[in-house]
Design a protein around this motif. Structure first.
Motif: not given
Length: 149
Positions: A65-73, A93-106, A37-42
């Motif tokens: 471990d049950h989902v792959t998430i990316a956040l594009v900002i 939250r960003v630190g936790d997401f980073s540890k959980d493997g969430v891609e944080l794309a700027a 899943v990719v979340y879009h945030l603007s």
């Protein structure tokens, strides 16, 4: 008549066996088939809402471990992730997401417009150098489901 009943019973048993086999295969999908899943945030006013959605998503599927998430900002929302002005809750939250493997794309274009680099953003971010919308399209072409809360 007797042969017809025997044939019908054999066909029914075969159908039941194949159905059970298909159901078993569907419930035993390998971990590599986890949802992407990719979340879009603007929108700046939706930052906390979207971060909450991502956490609820992770919790709802039983953990990272049950989902792959990316956040594009991109756009005004990126300012909330500038290291110098981010509030402690967003930083955590960003630190936790980073540890959980969430891609944080700027978005690279937004970073240029706001005159920031990755070192100016909270740790864990990567640059979507071609732009946030390009990264969104790339992820969707890789099978990511698109969510824009």
């Amino acid at each position: 008549m007797n042969r017809r009943n025997i044939l019908w019973s054999a066909m029914s048993a075969l159908g039941a066996a194949l159905g059970a086999s298909s159901a078993k295969a569907a419930t035993e999908a390998p971990a590599s088939n986890k949802l992407k899943v990719v979340y879009h945030l603007s929108d700046a006013e939706k930052v906390n809402f979207v971060l909450g959605n991502i956490q609820n998503h992770i919790d709802g599927v039983g953990g990272p471990d049950h989902v792959t998430i990316a956040l594009v900002i991109h756009g005004p929302a990126l300012k909330a992730f500038h290291w110098a002005q981010a509030n402690p809750d967003i930083s955590k939250r960003v630190g936790d997401f980073s540890k959980d493997g969430v891609e944080l794309a700027a978005c690279g274009n937004t970073m240029k417009a706001q005159n920031v680099t990755l070192t100016d953003l909270l740790p864990g971010f990567v640059s979507a150098e071609k732009g946030g919308v390009v990264r969104l399209a790339e992820l969707q072409s890789q099978g990511y489901l698109y969510l824009r809360p």
